[in-house]
Design a protein around this motif. Structure first.
Motif, PDB file in Angstrom:
ATOM      1  N   PRO A 218      -8.303 -18.626 -18.593  1.00 35.23           N
ATOM      2  CA  PRO A 218      -8.012 -17.331 -17.582  1.00 35.23           C
ATOM      3  C   PRO A 218      -6.613 -16.871 -17.813  1.00 35.23           C
ATOM      4  N   PRO A 219      -6.265 -15.657 -17.570  1.00 35.01           N
ATOM      5  CA  PRO A 219      -4.890 -15.326 -17.426  1.00 35.01           C
ATOM      6  C   PRO A 219      -3.873 -16.039 -16.316  1.00 35.01           C
ATOM      7  N   SER A 220      -2.535 -16.043 -16.641  1.00 37.91           N
ATOM      8  CA  SER A 220      -2.041 -16.762 -15.635  1.00 37.91           C
ATOM      9  C   SER A 220      -0.713 -15.969 -15.185  1.00 37.91           C
ATOM     10  N   TYR A 221      -0.212 -16.340 -13.953  1.00 39.09           N
ATOM     11  CA  TYR A 221       0.882 -15.445 -13.130  1.00 39.09           C
ATOM     12  C   TYR A 221       2.238 -15.836 -13.641  1.00 39.09           C
ATOM     13  N   ARG A 222       3.075 -14.954 -13.405  1.00 37.61           N
ATOM     14  CA  ARG A 222       4.589 -15.131 -13.509  1.00 37.61           C
ATOM     15  C   ARG A 222       5.015 -14.513 -12.036  1.00 37.61           C
ATOM     16  N   TYR A 223       4.994 -15.246 -10.946  1.00 40.86           N
ATOM     17  CA  TYR A 223       5.187 -15.069  -9.610  1.00 40.86           C
ATOM     18  C   TYR A 223       6.637 -14.186  -9.507  1.00 40.86           C
ATOM     19  N   GLU A 224       7.585 -14.699 -10.322  1.00 36.68           N
ATOM     20  CA  GLU A 224       8.748 -14.126 -10.003  1.00 36.68           C
ATOM     21  C   GLU A 224       9.081 -12.583 -10.284  1.00 36.68           C
ATOM     22  N   ARG A 225       7.721 -12.489 -11.344  1.00 35.50           N
ATOM     23  CA  ARG A 225       7.561 -10.834 -11.183  1.00 35.50           C
ATOM     24  C   ARG A 225       6.657 -10.192 -10.460  1.00 35.50           C
ATOM     25  N   CYS A 226       6.032 -10.913  -9.904  1.00 34.90           N
ATOM     26  CA  CYS A 226       4.969 -10.334  -8.982  1.00 34.90           C
ATOM     27  C   CYS A 226       5.289  -9.506  -7.613  1.00 34.90           C
ATOM     28  N   ILE A 227       4.782  -8.324  -7.305  1.00 33.09           N
ATOM     29  CA  ILE A 227       5.370  -7.627  -6.360  1.00 33.09           C
ATOM     30  C   ILE A 227       4.322  -7.685  -5.102  1.00 33.09           C
ATOM     31  N   ARG A 228       3.411  -8.459  -5.290  1.00 32.97           N
ATOM     32  CA  ARG A 228       2.338  -8.690  -4.181  1.00 32.97           C
ATOM     33  C   ARG A 228       1.441  -7.336  -3.760  1.00 32.97           C
ATOM     34  N   CYS A 229       1.356  -6.603  -4.860  1.00 36.33           N
ATOM     35  CA  CYS A 229       0.597  -5.442  -4.573  1.00 36.33           C
ATOM     36  C   CYS A 229      -1.092  -5.775  -4.514  1.00 36.33           C
TER      37      CYS A 229
ATOM     38  N   THR B 194     -14.148 -14.982 -15.551  1.00 35.63           N
ATOM     39  CA  THR B 194     -14.919 -14.679 -16.986  1.00 35.63           C
ATOM     40  C   THR B 194     -14.132 -13.998 -17.914  1.00 35.63           C
ATOM     41  N   LYS B 195     -12.773 -14.080 -17.679  1.00 40.22           N
ATOM     42  CA  LYS B 195     -11.527 -13.551 -18.663  1.00 40.22           C
ATOM     43  C   LYS B 195     -11.976 -12.220 -19.333  1.00 40.22           C
ATOM     44  N   CYS B 196     -12.714 -11.430 -18.001  1.00 44.25           N
ATOM     45  CA  CYS B 196     -12.622 -10.049 -18.495  1.00 44.25           C
ATOM     46  C   CYS B 196     -11.423  -9.131 -18.794  1.00 44.25           C
ATOM     47  N   GLY B 197     -10.264  -9.637 -18.126  1.00 48.29           N
ATOM     48  CA  GLY B 197      -9.037  -8.935 -18.407  1.00 48.29           C
ATOM     49  C   GLY B 197      -8.675  -7.779 -17.483  1.00 48.29           C
ATOM     50  N   THR B 198      -9.594  -7.575 -16.541  1.00 45.73           N
ATOM     51  CA  THR B 198      -9.340  -6.401 -15.488  1.00 45.73           C
ATOM     52  C   THR B 198      -8.169  -6.674 -14.824  1.00 45.73           C
ATOM     53  N   CYS B 199      -7.530  -7.822 -14.196  1.00 39.44           N
ATOM     54  CA  CYS B 199      -6.695  -8.194 -13.558  1.00 39.44           C
ATOM     55  C   CYS B 199      -5.369  -7.540 -14.337  1.00 39.44           C
ATOM     56  N   VAL B 200      -5.256  -8.136 -15.676  1.00 39.66           N
ATOM     57  CA  VAL B 200      -4.283  -7.696 -16.602  1.00 39.66           C
ATOM     58  C   VAL B 200      -4.105  -6.421 -16.776  1.00 39.66           C
ATOM     59  N   LYS B 201      -5.046  -5.590 -16.925  1.00 40.04           N
ATOM     60  CA  LYS B 201      -5.091  -4.249 -17.023  1.00 40.04           C
ATOM     61  C   LYS B 201      -4.798  -3.500 -15.750  1.00 40.04           C
ATOM     62  N   ALA B 202      -5.079  -4.130 -14.653  1.00 35.74           N
ATOM     63  CA  ALA B 202      -4.522  -3.594 -13.463  1.00 35.74           C
ATOM     64  C   ALA B 202      -3.214  -3.731 -12.950  1.00 35.74           C
ATOM     65  N   CYS B 203      -2.709  -4.734 -13.396  1.00 34.56           N
ATOM     66  CA  CYS B 203      -1.191  -5.111 -12.891  1.00 34.56           C
ATOM     67  C   CYS B 203      -0.359  -3.898 -13.337  1.00 34.56           C
ATOM     68  N   PRO B 204       0.456  -3.254 -12.233  1.00 35.51           N
ATOM     69  CA  PRO B 204       1.362  -2.083 -12.677  1.00 35.51           C
ATOM     70  C   PRO B 204       2.506  -2.344 -12.993  1.00 35.51           C
ATOM     71  N   VAL B 205       3.208  -3.731 -12.911  1.00 33.03           N
ATOM     72  CA  VAL B 205       4.719  -4.081 -13.270  1.00 33.03           C
ATOM     73  C   VAL B 205       4.602  -4.140 -14.711  1.00 33.03           C
ATOM     74  N   ASN B 206       5.881  -4.068 -15.133  1.00 31.77           N
ATOM     75  CA  ASN B 206       6.342  -4.003 -16.705  1.00 31.77           C
ATOM     76  C   ASN B 206       7.434  -4.723 -16.805  1.00 31.77           C
ATOM     77  N   PRO B 207       7.627  -6.001 -17.304  1.00 26.85           N
ATOM     78  CA  PRO B 207       6.308  -6.789 -18.105  1.00 26.85           C
ATOM     79  C   PRO B 207       5.375  -7.367 -17.039  1.00 26.85           C
ATOM     80  N   LYS B 208       3.995  -7.655 -17.303  1.00 20.44           N
ATOM     81  CA  LYS B 208       3.078  -8.029 -16.468  1.00 20.44           C
ATOM     82  C   LYS B 208       3.327  -9.166 -15.740  1.00 20.44           C
ATOM     83  N   ALA B 209       2.800  -9.219 -14.413  1.00 19.15           N
ATOM     84  CA  ALA B 209       2.867 -10.292 -13.591  1.00 19.15           C
ATOM     85  C   ALA B 209       1.813 -11.250 -13.926  1.00 19.15           C
TER      86      ALA B 209
END
Ligand code: SF4
Ligand code: SF4
Length: 389
Positions: free
Chosen positions: A343-354, A317-332
């Protein structure tokens, strides 16, 4: 020997919940075993987020109501509280249906907004925590977890429930610091060892299976579980839903840290028959979590074998909760070029799989997908039947 009590409860009608909770507490010796007159006792439910009880994200308020009624007889002063990841405790108390019960019973909301730093020298992974004042100021904690699946640790349970005693956004820092599910679980075991709840009462009346802990489906298990041993209770739940307890790191590490036992022959089950609750079709991932290290090798390994979060565009629904919740900086996970119409999109090289994005998505729109290479290599280990472990 640890004791786990089981009580059947058909639904959340209070006339059913009240006697079932009473039965479980009585099987463990009665409320006087866990609270005394004059003490301050905190009830710590699971309020992952401020959701209504029907979403099954939170511990059901009828379980809380029964606990309050039963423990009032001890003469202890009762409090309640938790710290959701992204909203205020007051909002969660209202949304989860606890507030009217607490107001009617004269039970105060404890301070879960602010906390103090404590040193826990015995910690194996973590020797310092900021803990909510409400959890520090009481004489004893009674933990009220919810039976749900969990993307990172397989199931959320008793040991993990105390993570809510870390106030609000500070929780995200642990995900960044301890990206591996194993290290994260070791920290949860440390936190639990410091807080040491006296009793755990798990709401499994209607559990959450599949894409939990927020986006999964309802699974009626019709059970309440009670124990002073969080590892024994979590292991019993695993056997009930047919996942090998060894696949849940908070259980194996909890036993290593002497928090409790997961060994079958060291757990005495009392109350309604365990076999009557066994559900082998319960939708849970029946495989070990994948440990990996940091650094370049760790990132490569992570991308090859650790499940990736993935957004189902049709559900988002493009609410943005996932973006807000992502703890890495810059966001994954973020808005592509700031465009909030897609919808938001992923940068998997930044993603720590939390999996905070999957954990908190209100629509169940984030799924975890096993990478192709891992499927190809057939890394999936076959589990032993839980009845044998
Ligand atoms: S949290 Fe879920 S619904 Fe909201 S933007 Fe992210 S994927 Fe979409
Ligand atoms: S994208 Fe999701 S899984 Fe990856 S770091 Fe951010 S919150 Fe964690």
């Amino acid at each position: 020997m640890s004791t786990v009590a089981l009580a059947r409860c058909e639904n959340y009608e209070y006339e059913n919940v009240r006697p079932a909770v009473q039965k479980g507490i009585d099987l463990l010796g009665g409320p006087g075993m866990f609270a005394r007159s004059g003490e301050k006792i905190l009830f710590k439910p699971n309020w992952l987020v401020a959701d209504p009880p029907e979403k099954l994200t939170v511990t059901h308020p009828m379980v809380f109501k029964a606990m309050v009624e039963i423990f009032k007889t001890t003469g202890a002063t009762l409090f309640y509280g938790d710290s959701p990841s992204i909203q205020s405790p007051e909002h969660a108390a209202r949304m989860a249906g606890f507030l009217p019960i607490a107001n009617a019973e004269g039970v105060s909301l404890a301070d879960f907004k602010l906390g103090k730093e404590i040193v826990f020298a015995e910690g194996l992974q973590n020797k310092k925590f900021v803990i909510a004042n409400g959890a520090l100021d009481c004489d004893g904690i009674i933990s009220l977890p919810k039976l749900k699946t969990h993307g990172l640790e397989r199931v959320t349970g008793c040991v993990k429930n105390q993570f809510g005693c870390v106030p609000g956004a500070l929780k995200g820092e642990f995900h960044v610091k301890l990206a591996s599910a194993i290290d994260f679980a070791r920290m949860l075991v440390d936190l639990n060892a410091f807080l040491k709840p006296r009793l755990y009462v798990m709401d499994g009346i209607i559990a959450m299976e599949g894409n939990g802990p927020r986006g999964g489906k309802a699974r009626p298990m019709k059970v309440l579980l009670f124990s002073a041993d969080p590892v024994a209770l979590d292991a019993t739940v695993c056997r009930m839903i047919d996942i090998n307890p060894e696949f849940v790191p908070t259980i194996t590490l909890g036993m290593q840290a002497k928090t409790g036992t997961w060994k079958k022959d060291e757990i005495e089950l009392v109350g309604d028959p365990f076999e009557s609750f066994v559900d082998k079709e319960f939708d849970v991932k029946r495989e070990p979590v994948q440990p990996y290290s940091r650094g370049k090798g760790g990132t490569l390994l992570r991308n090859a074998i650790v499940p990736k979060p993935y957004i189902l565009a049709g559900k988002c629904t493009k609410c943005g909760t996932c973006v807000k919740a992502c703890p890495v900086n810059p966001k994954a996970v973020d808005w592509h070029d700031g465009d909030k119409k897609v919808p938001p999109s992923y940068r998997y090289e930044r993603c720590i799989r939390c999996y905070c994005c999957q954990e908190l998505c209100p629509e169940g729109a984030v799924e975890l997908r096993v990478p192709f290479i891992r499927k190809l290599l057939g890394k999936k280990r076959k589990q032993k039947a839980s009845s044998t472990v």
